[in-house]
Design a protein around this motif. Sequence first.
Motif, short mmCIF file in Angstrom:
data_model
loop_
_atom_site.label_atom_id
_atom_site.label_comp_id
_atom_site.label_asym_id
_atom_site.label_seq_id
_atom_site.Cartn_x
_atom_site.Cartn_y
_atom_site.Cartn_z
N THR A 50 0.83 -1.21 0.00
CA THR A 50 0.00 0.00 0.00
C THR A 50 0.87 1.25 0.00
OG1 THR A 50 -1.77 -1.15 1.18
CG2 THR A 50 -1.80 1.26 1.23
N THR A 51 1.81 1.32 0.92
CA THR A 51 2.70 2.49 1.00
C THR A 51 3.61 2.56 -0.23
OG1 THR A 51 2.67 2.42 3.41
CG2 THR A 51 4.48 3.62 2.37
N ALA A 52 4.11 1.40 -0.66
CA ALA A 52 5.02 1.37 -1.80
C ALA A 52 4.37 1.91 -3.07
CB ALA A 52 5.52 -0.05 -2.03
N LEU A 53 3.09 1.58 -3.27
CA LEU A 53 2.40 2.02 -4.49
C LEU A 53 1.80 3.41 -4.35
CD1 LEU A 53 1.25 1.52 -7.32
CD2 LEU A 53 -0.70 0.36 -6.24
N PHE A 54 1.05 3.63 -3.28
CA PHE A 54 0.23 4.83 -3.20
C PHE A 54 0.91 6.04 -2.56
CE2 PHE A 54 -3.08 1.46 -3.37
CZ PHE A 54 -3.62 1.83 -4.59
N ARG A 55 2.07 5.85 -1.92
CA ARG A 55 2.79 7.00 -1.37
C ARG A 55 4.18 7.14 -1.96
NH1 ARG A 55 4.93 7.05 4.63
NH2 ARG A 55 6.62 6.01 3.50
N ASP A 56 4.89 6.02 -2.12
CA ASP A 56 6.29 6.07 -2.54
C ASP A 56 6.49 5.65 -4.00
OD1 ASP A 56 6.78 6.76 0.09
OD2 ASP A 56 7.27 4.70 0.70
N PHE A 211 -2.88 6.24 -11.34
CA PHE A 211 -1.98 5.96 -10.22
C PHE A 211 -1.03 7.13 -9.98
CE2 PHE A 211 -3.37 1.83 -11.74
CZ PHE A 211 -3.72 1.19 -10.56
N ILE A 212 -0.49 7.69 -11.08
CA ILE A 212 0.38 8.86 -10.93
C ILE A 212 -0.41 10.01 -10.32
CG2 ILE A 212 1.67 10.61 -12.21
CD1 ILE A 212 2.37 8.43 -14.25
N GLY A 213 -1.64 10.21 -10.80
CA GLY A 213 -2.47 11.28 -10.25
C GLY A 213 -2.68 11.14 -8.75
N PHE A 214 -2.96 9.91 -8.30
CA PHE A 214 -3.19 9.70 -6.87
C PHE A 214 -1.93 9.95 -6.06
CE2 PHE A 214 -3.40 7.26 -2.99
CZ PHE A 214 -4.69 7.51 -2.52
N VAL A 215 -0.80 9.40 -6.51
CA VAL A 215 0.45 9.57 -5.77
C VAL A 215 0.85 11.04 -5.69
CG1 VAL A 215 2.92 9.04 -5.78
CG2 VAL A 215 1.28 7.24 -6.29
N VAL A 216 0.69 11.77 -6.81
CA VAL A 216 1.00 13.20 -6.79
C VAL A 216 0.05 13.92 -5.83
CG1 VAL A 216 0.96 15.31 -8.18
CG2 VAL A 216 2.01 13.24 -9.09
N GLY A 217 -1.22 13.51 -5.81
CA GLY A 217 -2.20 14.14 -4.92
C GLY A 217 -1.90 13.94 -3.45
N THR A 218 -1.20 12.85 -3.09
CA THR A 218 -0.89 12.62 -1.68
C THR A 218 0.12 13.62 -1.13
OG1 THR A 218 0.83 11.00 -2.24
CG2 THR A 218 -1.39 10.16 -1.85
N GLY A 219 0.70 14.43 -2.00
CA GLY A 219 1.60 15.49 -1.54
C GLY A 219 0.91 16.85 -1.46
#
Length: 362
Positions: A50-56, A211-219
Motif C-alpha cells: 500500500t505504501t510502496a504504491l500509493f505513497r512512494d 496511479f500517478i495522479g493519486f500519488v501526486v495528490g498525496t503530496g
Amino acid sequence: MAKSHSSRGGLQGVGRVLGKIPGAAMIIPLFLGALINTFLPELLDIGSFTTALFRDGTGALLALFFFCLGAQLDLRTAPVTLEKGFAILIGKVGIGIAIGLGVAFLAPGGTLFGLLPLAIIAAMTNSNSALYVALTKQFGNASDRGAISVVAMNDGPFFTMIALGAAGLASFPIEMLIGILLPLFIGFFVGNVSGTAREFLKPGEALTIPFIGFVVGTGIDFGTFVQAGLPGALLGVMTVVFSGGAAMGVLWVIHVIRRRPKPARNLIAGAAESTTAGNAIATPAAITLVDPSFAGIEAVATAQIAAATVATAIIVPFLVAAISRWQDRRGVGPAQEDEWNFGRNREPAAEENPAPEESAVR
C-alpha cells in the motif's frame, strides 16, 4: 433485487458524470489523494504494498509512463505532416518557455499573479493530445491529424527540464537527467523498431495515469487547491491565448513561406494545440525527483497545472469551432489545404499511416 439494480445504475450514473470532467483519469485520483493526505495521512503509512504504491511509487510510475509514452512517438511521417507538426510545436513550446522564463527573471518575486514559472512552462508547453485528435478529426484534415506524431513530443517534462536547466533555475546533474529521460528514449527506440511492441505498450500509458495522479495528490492538501484555483484558471486562459496564438502564428508564417494560397492557410491544428495535458500535472513531481530544491513549490505548481488543464479543456473546443467558422467565412479551410498539398487525385500520405489514437486521459 430492484434496489440492487437501482444502486448499480446510480453508481454508473455518477461514473458517467465524473468521466465528463476534463482530464478525469488524472484529476479525480489527484483529488482523492489530496483528500486522504488532508484528513487521513496516516493511512498512507500502513506499510507494505500500500505504501510502496500509493505513497512512494512516484518514481517507478513515472518511469513506466515515460517508457510507454516513448513507444508511441513516431517521427516517420509525411513531409507535410512533419512540417505542420514542428510549426505548431515550436510556437507552443517557444512561447511557453519565453513567458515562464520572463516571469522568473523579470517579474517581482519571480511570480505573476501567484503563478510559478515551473507551472507556467509545464502547462503552456504540454498539450492534450486526445483532445487535439478529437478536434482535428471533427474540424481538421489529414495533415492536422497526422501532426500528432510530432506534437506528442511535448508530453512529459522534457522541455520544462531543458528550459529550467538552460536558464540556471534548476540543477540537473547529467547522470540524473539521463536517468529520468532514458526510459522515454528506450521506449521510443522499442516502439519504432517494433510495431508489435508499440501496440503492446500503448495501454500502459493510459493505465499509469490514475496511479500517478493519486500519488501526486498525496503530496497536496486542499488548502493548496484553494490557493491555486484562480491563478490556475488564469494560467489556463494564458495557455489558450498565448500558446494557441503562437502555434497558429508560426503555422501561418509557414503557409506564407511555402506560398500557399490564402484559401489553403488552414490554422485548425494550431488552435487545437492550445491546451494543457492532464499528464503535465506530473511534471513538478518529475522535476522535484531530479532537483529536490523544487519540493517547496511542487504542490502549488501541481494544483495550478491541474486547474489549467480543466480550464483549457473547456475553452479550446469553443475556440476551434470559432476558428473554423471564421475560416469558412473567408473561404479558408482544411479541404482547400489538402487540395493544394496533395492535388485532386492524390490521397494525403498521412491517411496511409494514420497516427495512433491518443489516450483520452491526457
